[in-house]
Design a protein around this motif. Structure first.
Motif, mmCIF file in Angstrom:
data_model
loop_
_atom_site.group_PDB
_atom_site.id
_atom_site.type_symbol
_atom_site.label_atom_id
_atom_site.label_comp_id
_atom_site.label_asym_id
_atom_site.label_seq_id
_atom_site.Cartn_x
_atom_site.Cartn_y
_atom_site.Cartn_z
ATOM 1 N N ALA A 1 0.850 -1.189 0.000
ATOM 2 C CA ALA A 1 0.000 0.000 0.000
ATOM 3 C C ALA A 1 0.883 1.235 0.000
ATOM 4 O O ALA A 1 1.988 1.215 0.545
ATOM 5 C CB ALA A 1 -0.898 0.015 1.239
ATOM 6 N N ILE A 2 0.387 2.288 -0.587
ATOM 7 C CA ILE A 2 1.080 3.572 -0.537
ATOM 8 C C ILE A 2 0.737 4.209 0.810
ATOM 9 O O ILE A 2 -0.429 4.426 1.127
ATOM 10 C CB ILE A 2 0.639 4.484 -1.694
ATOM 11 C CG1 ILE A 2 1.012 3.852 -3.038
ATOM 12 C CG2 ILE A 2 1.262 5.864 -1.556
ATOM 13 C CD1 ILE A 2 0.414 4.543 -4.241
ATOM 14 N N GLU A 3 1.769 4.475 1.608
ATOM 15 C CA GLU A 3 1.547 5.049 2.932
ATOM 16 C C GLU A 3 2.055 6.476 3.043
ATOM 17 O O GLU A 3 1.947 7.102 4.091
ATOM 18 C CB GLU A 3 2.199 4.172 3.999
ATOM 19 C CG GLU A 3 1.524 2.813 4.106
ATOM 20 C CD GLU A 3 2.053 1.976 5.240
ATOM 21 O OE1 GLU A 3 3.177 2.227 5.712
ATOM 22 O OE2 GLU A 3 1.334 1.053 5.657
ATOM 23 N N GLY A 4 2.601 6.977 1.964
ATOM 24 C CA GLY A 4 3.098 8.348 1.939
ATOM 25 C C GLY A 4 3.681 8.621 0.565
ATOM 26 O O GLY A 4 3.785 7.719 -0.265
ATOM 27 N N VAL A 5 4.071 9.843 0.330
ATOM 28 C CA VAL A 5 4.648 10.207 -0.956
ATOM 29 C C VAL A 5 5.938 9.417 -1.151
ATOM 30 O O VAL A 5 6.873 9.511 -0.360
ATOM 31 C CB VAL A 5 4.927 11.720 -1.022
ATOM 32 C CG1 VAL A 5 5.610 12.081 -2.332
ATOM 33 C CG2 VAL A 5 3.637 12.505 -0.853
ATOM 34 N N GLY A 6 5.956 8.588 -2.194
ATOM 35 C CA GLY A 6 7.128 7.788 -2.497
ATOM 36 C C GLY A 6 7.415 6.686 -1.497
ATOM 37 O O GLY A 6 8.527 6.168 -1.435
ATOM 38 N N SER B 1 -1.605 -2.408 7.614
ATOM 39 C CA SER B 1 -1.952 -1.123 7.010
ATOM 40 C C SER B 1 -3.266 -1.339 6.276
ATOM 41 O O SER B 1 -3.298 -1.883 5.180
ATOM 42 C CB SER B 1 -0.846 -0.688 6.035
ATOM 43 O OG SER B 1 -1.174 0.525 5.411
ATOM 44 N N ILE B 2 -4.354 -0.954 6.910
ATOM 45 C CA ILE B 2 -5.696 -1.238 6.402
ATOM 46 C C ILE B 2 -6.361 0.063 5.961
ATOM 47 O O ILE B 2 -6.439 1.025 6.735
ATOM 48 C CB ILE B 2 -6.537 -1.949 7.480
ATOM 49 C CG1 ILE B 2 -5.877 -3.278 7.842
ATOM 50 C CG2 ILE B 2 -7.973 -2.124 7.019
ATOM 51 C CD1 ILE B 2 -6.488 -3.976 9.031
ATOM 52 N N GLN B 3 -6.812 0.069 4.723
ATOM 53 C CA GLN B 3 -7.506 1.248 4.202
ATOM 54 C C GLN B 3 -8.817 1.434 4.953
ATOM 55 O O GLN B 3 -9.535 0.475 5.234
ATOM 56 C CB GLN B 3 -7.781 1.080 2.717
ATOM 57 C CG GLN B 3 -8.469 2.276 2.095
ATOM 58 C CD GLN B 3 -8.709 2.089 0.608
ATOM 59 O OE1 GLN B 3 -8.055 1.296 -0.046
ATOM 60 N NE2 GLN B 3 -9.666 2.815 0.091
ATOM 61 N N MET B 4 -9.120 2.685 5.261
ATOM 62 C CA MET B 4 -10.364 3.011 5.949
ATOM 63 C C MET B 4 -11.281 3.776 5.001
ATOM 64 O O MET B 4 -10.823 4.640 4.245
ATOM 65 C CB MET B 4 -10.080 3.877 7.181
ATOM 66 C CG MET B 4 -9.217 3.198 8.225
ATOM 67 S SD MET B 4 -10.028 1.796 9.005
ATOM 68 C CE MET B 4 -11.157 2.641 10.107
ATOM 69 N N SER B 5 -12.557 3.475 5.058
ATOM 70 C CA SER B 5 -13.532 4.245 4.297
ATOM 71 C C SER B 5 -13.536 5.669 4.840
ATOM 72 O O SER B 5 -13.491 5.874 6.055
ATOM 73 C CB SER B 5 -14.917 3.636 4.464
ATOM 74 O OG SER B 5 -15.908 4.540 4.025
#
Length: 101
Positions: A37-42, A68-72
């Motif tokens: 997952a992308i967690e920040g720029v770059g 690292s779980i995406q949240m709605s």
């Protein structure tokens, strides 16, 4: 999403929050070993990681787990419990080994 039946899929030996957290981290890491997952720029990172490490400073083994779980975005104003807004990582079935004691 990985379907989960609480009454049949979580082993009965899981009787503490710590055991549940360890089980969930190990299961997510097992079924999503390469998902990132992308967690920040770059900056990307695996979405689920778990491993047991020896800590020489106190002569103990520790399970280090990370997810690292995406949240709605609805979590901001939805009014429900925060965990209900968690988005699935994959639709991989939970392996049988995680369902047994």
């Amino acid at each position: 999403m990985t379907a989960l039946n609480i009454s049949t899929d979580i082993p009965s030996q899981i009787n503490t929050l710590e055991k549940l957290a360890a089980w969930a981290n190990l299961a997510l890491a097992n079924i999503n070993p390469a998902l990132t997952a992308i967690e920040g720029v770059g900056y990307t990172e695996r979405t689920a990681q778990a491993g047991v490490f020896y800590v020489a400073a106190d002569n103990k083994y520790r399970l280090l787990g990370r997810s690292s779980i995406q949240m709605s975005p609805d979590y901001l104003a939805g009014g429900a419990k925060m965990w209900t807004y968690a988005q699935e990582l994959s639709n991989t079935a939970l392996p049988a080994t995680f369902k047994a004691n």
